[in-house]
Scaffold this motif. Sequence first.
Motif, PDB file in Angstrom:
ATOM      1  N   LYS A  43       0.813  -1.214   0.000  1.00  0.00           N
ATOM      2  CA  LYS A  43       0.000   0.000   0.000  1.00  0.00           C
ATOM      3  C   LYS A  43       0.849   1.267   0.000  1.00  0.00           C
ATOM      4  O   LYS A  43       0.483   2.283  -0.586  1.00  0.00           O
ATOM      5  CB  LYS A  43      -0.934   0.008   1.213  1.00  0.00           C
ATOM      6  N   ARG A  44       2.011   1.198   0.640  1.00  0.00           N
ATOM      7  CA  ARG A  44       2.869   2.393   0.702  1.00  0.00           C
ATOM      8  C   ARG A  44       3.526   2.655  -0.642  1.00  0.00           C
ATOM      9  O   ARG A  44       3.641   3.807  -1.081  1.00  0.00           O
ATOM     10  CB  ARG A  44       3.930   2.212   1.803  1.00  0.00           C
ATOM     11  N   TRP A  45       3.966   1.629  -1.332  1.00  0.00           N
ATOM     12  CA  TRP A  45       4.606   1.800  -2.633  1.00  0.00           C
ATOM     13  C   TRP A  45       3.589   2.148  -3.723  1.00  0.00           C
ATOM     14  O   TRP A  45       3.893   2.907  -4.637  1.00  0.00           O
ATOM     15  CB  TRP A  45       5.348   0.514  -3.026  1.00  0.00           C
ATOM     16  N   LYS A  46       2.412   1.539  -3.669  1.00  0.00           N
ATOM     17  CA  LYS A  46       1.338   1.773  -4.658  1.00  0.00           C
ATOM     18  C   LYS A  46       1.785   1.484  -6.088  1.00  0.00           C
ATOM     19  O   LYS A  46       1.321   2.126  -7.035  1.00  0.00           O
ATOM     20  CB  LYS A  46       0.823   3.213  -4.575  1.00  0.00           C
ATOM     21  N   ILE A  47       2.673   0.521  -6.280  1.00  0.00           N
ATOM     22  CA  ILE A  47       3.180   0.237  -7.618  1.00  0.00           C
ATOM     23  C   ILE A  47       2.071  -0.359  -8.470  1.00  0.00           C
ATOM     24  O   ILE A  47       1.438  -1.345  -8.096  1.00  0.00           O
ATOM     25  CB  ILE A  47       4.398  -0.699  -7.559  1.00  0.00           C
ATOM     26  N   GLY A  48       1.836   0.252  -9.608  1.00  0.00           N
ATOM     27  CA  GLY A  48       0.750  -0.158 -10.485  1.00  0.00           C
ATOM     28  C   GLY A  48      -0.542   0.594 -10.220  1.00  0.00           C
ATOM     29  O   GLY A  48      -1.538   0.382 -10.907  1.00  0.00           O
ATOM     30  N   PHE A  49      -0.525   1.479  -9.224  1.00  0.00           N
ATOM     31  CA  PHE A  49      -1.711   2.257  -8.887  1.00  0.00           C
ATOM     32  C   PHE A  49      -1.362   3.750  -8.888  1.00  0.00           C
ATOM     33  O   PHE A  49      -0.194   4.135  -8.855  1.00  0.00           O
ATOM     34  CB  PHE A  49      -2.255   1.853  -7.514  1.00  0.00           C
ATOM     35  N   LYS A  50      -2.372   4.573  -8.925  1.00  0.00           N
ATOM     36  CA  LYS A  50      -2.165   6.020  -8.926  1.00  0.00           C
ATOM     37  C   LYS A  50      -1.469   6.451  -7.645  1.00  0.00           C
ATOM     38  O   LYS A  50      -1.826   6.012  -6.554  1.00  0.00           O
ATOM     39  CB  LYS A  50      -3.518   6.728  -9.058  1.00  0.00           C
ATOM     40  N   GLY A  51      -0.447   7.299  -7.787  1.00  0.00           N
ATOM     41  CA  GLY A  51       0.262   7.802  -6.623  1.00  0.00           C
ATOM     42  C   GLY A  51       1.493   7.011  -6.241  1.00  0.00           C
ATOM     43  O   GLY A  51       2.040   7.188  -5.151  1.00  0.00           O
ATOM     44  N   ASP A  52       1.957   6.108  -7.139  1.00  0.00           N
ATOM     45  CA  ASP A  52       3.156   5.328  -6.807  1.00  0.00           C
ATOM     46  C   ASP A  52       4.367   6.249  -6.652  1.00  0.00           C
ATOM     47  O   ASP A  52       4.514   7.248  -7.342  1.00  0.00           O
ATOM     48  CB  ASP A  52       3.427   4.242  -7.855  1.00  0.00           C
ATOM     49  N   SER A  53       5.216   5.902  -5.693  1.00  0.00           N
ATOM     50  CA  SER A  53       6.389   6.724  -5.398  1.00  0.00           C
ATOM     51  C   SER A  53       7.373   5.904  -4.587  1.00  0.00           C
ATOM     52  O   SER A  53       7.044   4.838  -4.073  1.00  0.00           O
ATOM     53  CB  SER A  53       5.987   7.970  -4.596  1.00  0.00           C
ATOM     54  N   VAL A  54       8.602   6.390  -4.472  1.00  0.00           N
ATOM     55  CA  VAL A  54       9.610   5.724  -3.646  1.00  0.00           C
ATOM     56  C   VAL A  54       9.477   6.252  -2.221  1.00  0.00           C
ATOM     57  O   VAL A  54       9.700   7.439  -1.962  1.00  0.00           O
ATOM     58  CB  VAL A  54      11.032   5.992  -4.171  1.00  0.00           C
ATOM     59  N   PRO A  55       9.093   5.411  -1.274  1.00  0.00           N
ATOM     60  CA  PRO A  55       8.899   5.885   0.096  1.00  0.00           C
ATOM     61  C   PRO A  55      10.225   6.302   0.730  1.00  0.00           C
ATOM     62  O   PRO A  55      11.285   5.740   0.412  1.00  0.00           O
ATOM     63  CB  PRO A  55       8.330   4.655   0.821  1.00  0.00           C
ATOM     64  N   PRO A  56      10.202   7.257   1.655  1.00  0.00           N
ATOM     65  CA  PRO A  56      11.404   7.574   2.426  1.00  0.00           C
ATOM     66  C   PRO A  56      11.876   6.349   3.212  1.00  0.00           C
ATOM     67  O   PRO A  56      11.058   5.507   3.603  1.00  0.00           O
ATOM     68  CB  PRO A  56      10.937   8.683   3.382  1.00  0.00           C
ATOM     69  N   GLU A  57      13.169   6.266   3.452  1.00  0.00           N
ATOM     70  CA  GLU A  57      13.738   5.113   4.163  1.00  0.00           C
ATOM     71  C   GLU A  57      13.078   4.909   5.520  1.00  0.00           C
ATOM     72  O   GLU A  57      12.847   3.771   5.945  1.00  0.00           O
ATOM     73  CB  GLU A  57      15.249   5.298   4.350  1.00  0.00           C
ATOM     74  N   GLN A  58      12.751   6.008   6.198  1.00  0.00           N
ATOM     75  CA  GLN A  58      12.162   5.868   7.527  1.00  0.00           C
ATOM     76  C   GLN A  58      10.761   5.256   7.466  1.00  0.00           C
ATOM     77  O   GLN A  58      10.333   4.566   8.407  1.00  0.00           O
ATOM     78  CB  GLN A  58      12.125   7.215   8.271  1.00  0.00           C
ATOM     79  N   ASP A  59      10.054   5.486   6.359  1.00  0.00           N
ATOM     80  CA  ASP A  59       8.727   4.868   6.205  1.00  0.00           C
ATOM     81  C   ASP A  59       8.856   3.353   6.053  1.00  0.00           C
ATOM     82  O   ASP A  59       8.097   2.587   6.653  1.00  0.00           O
ATOM     83  CB  ASP A  59       8.015   5.440   4.975  1.00  0.00           C
ATOM     84  N   ILE A  60       9.830   2.934   5.242  1.00  0.00           N
ATOM     85  CA  ILE A  60      10.071   1.493   5.049  1.00  0.00           C
ATOM     86  C   ILE A  60      10.449   0.855   6.385  1.00  0.00           C
ATOM     87  O   ILE A  60       9.924  -0.201   6.768  1.00  0.00           O
ATOM     88  CB  ILE A  60      11.177   1.249   4.012  1.00  0.00           C
ATOM     89  N   ALA A  61      11.352   1.494   7.102  1.00  0.00           N
ATOM     90  CA  ALA A  61      11.812   0.956   8.387  1.00  0.00           C
ATOM     91  C   ALA A  61      10.661   0.842   9.387  1.00  0.00           C
ATOM     92  O   ALA A  61      10.592  -0.110  10.169  1.00  0.00           O
ATOM     93  CB  ALA A  61      12.917   1.838   8.960  1.00  0.00           C
ATOM     94  N   ALA A  62       9.730   1.793   9.349  1.00  0.00           N
ATOM     95  CA  ALA A  62       8.606   1.774  10.272  1.00  0.00           C
ATOM     96  C   ALA A  62       7.594   0.688   9.914  1.00  0.00           C
ATOM     97  O   ALA A  62       6.924   0.129  10.796  1.00  0.00           O
ATOM     98  CB  ALA A  62       7.918   3.141  10.283  1.00  0.00           C
ATOM     99  N   LEU A  63       7.480   0.365   8.619  1.00  0.00           N
ATOM    100  CA  LEU A  63       6.486  -0.614   8.180  1.00  0.00           C
ATOM    101  C   LEU A  63       6.970  -2.055   8.287  1.00  0.00           C
ATOM    102  O   LEU A  63       6.149  -2.968   8.472  1.00  0.00           O
ATOM    103  CB  LEU A  63       6.082  -0.323   6.728  1.00  0.00           C
ATOM    104  N   LEU A  64       8.264  -2.284   8.173  1.00  0.00           N
ATOM    105  CA  LEU A  64       8.781  -3.655   8.185  1.00  0.00           C
ATOM    106  C   LEU A  64       8.325  -4.473   9.403  1.00  0.00           C
ATOM    107  O   LEU A  64       7.964  -5.647   9.260  1.00  0.00           O
ATOM    108  CB  LEU A  64      10.310  -3.650   8.086  1.00  0.00           C
ATOM    109  N   PRO A  65       8.313  -3.904  10.619  1.00  0.00           N
ATOM    110  CA  PRO A  65       7.860  -4.711  11.771  1.00  0.00           C
ATOM    111  C   PRO A  65       6.393  -5.144  11.682  1.00  0.00           C
ATOM    112  O   PRO A  65       5.976  -6.055  12.390  1.00  0.00           O
ATOM    113  CB  PRO A  65       8.072  -3.763  12.967  1.00  0.00           C
TER     114      PRO A  65
END
Length: 322
Positions: A99-121
């Motif tokens: 959902k954060r990457w939205k690849i293939g959907f409107k609004g796709d973007s490269v998330p900031p590193e801190q967003d990825i780190a927060a979502l991994l857990p």
Amino acid sequence: MSQTEGVYGYSAVLMGSPILLKLFEHNQTLASQVFRLIKQYEDLLTVNRAESQVMSINHAAGKHPVTVSRPVFELIKCAKAASQFPDSIFNLAIGPLVKRWKIGFKGDSVPPEQDIAALLPRTQPHQVVLDEAEGSVYLAHAGMEIDLGAIAKGYIADRVRDFLRRQGVEQGLINLGGNVQTLGSPEGGWSIGLKKPFSEPDEMLGVIEVANKSVVTSGVYERYFELDGKRYHHIIDPRTGYPLDNDLESVTIVSTDSLDGDIWTTLIYGMGVEKGCAVLANRPDIEAIFVTRQREIILSSASQFRFTLLDDGYQLITGSTA
């Protein structure tokens, strides 16, 4: 409906993809029943709308277990097992990252590193808690989301096959957009095209001929976007939170069940060619066709299908020499 040489084709748009059913008889009633069955399973499993059994689980994350129908429970159980395979990049709990990457959907973007780190857990498969007796699913932490998009089409393709068999259909084909499941063996078998990555839709690398088998292809060319000269595709590595980076452009699995095809395309993507071929050496029921950035087509083996190369810009390699 269309007809070619005694084969009747029926089509619909479901699960966000064009669906094609091929039968050797004109039977609109049966085709309508098939499409209705697909819609019923889509309604149970989708995460692309507010309400479904899977979304009910996600809405209750960190709050309470949700009892679901037995088919949904069994599919989630299967997806969790695949997610816990050693070094698996299959992950039923990948939802927050998708959902954060939205690849293939409107609004796709490269998330900031801190967003990825927060979502991994929030993407840990062992935190999907299953209660066999109750048939319930509990996501242990708020913000967790399961996503069965990597496995739903295969499951549904197998259910369509089983339904057609119960209706006495001996030969047929269902194409769920990347998942092809066949029944029987018309003269010469079923011919299924292997798409050329990053090309026009009708450009094929080769033809796969099968009978009573499923053919599932997953490729980095299916959904992606480009930013600053770098391509970001939809196959997310749950170990890093970023699109998987290796030499593969597509993986095709030939197997009896399309569900296995869904699981193993993802598992094999994570393994790569060498390890993937080694693992499949112990699984004669599952075979892979790899397409690499180096313009190689590598067959792990070819006992369940026949492959014909159509593009001389690619080199064909069999498993014994891979």
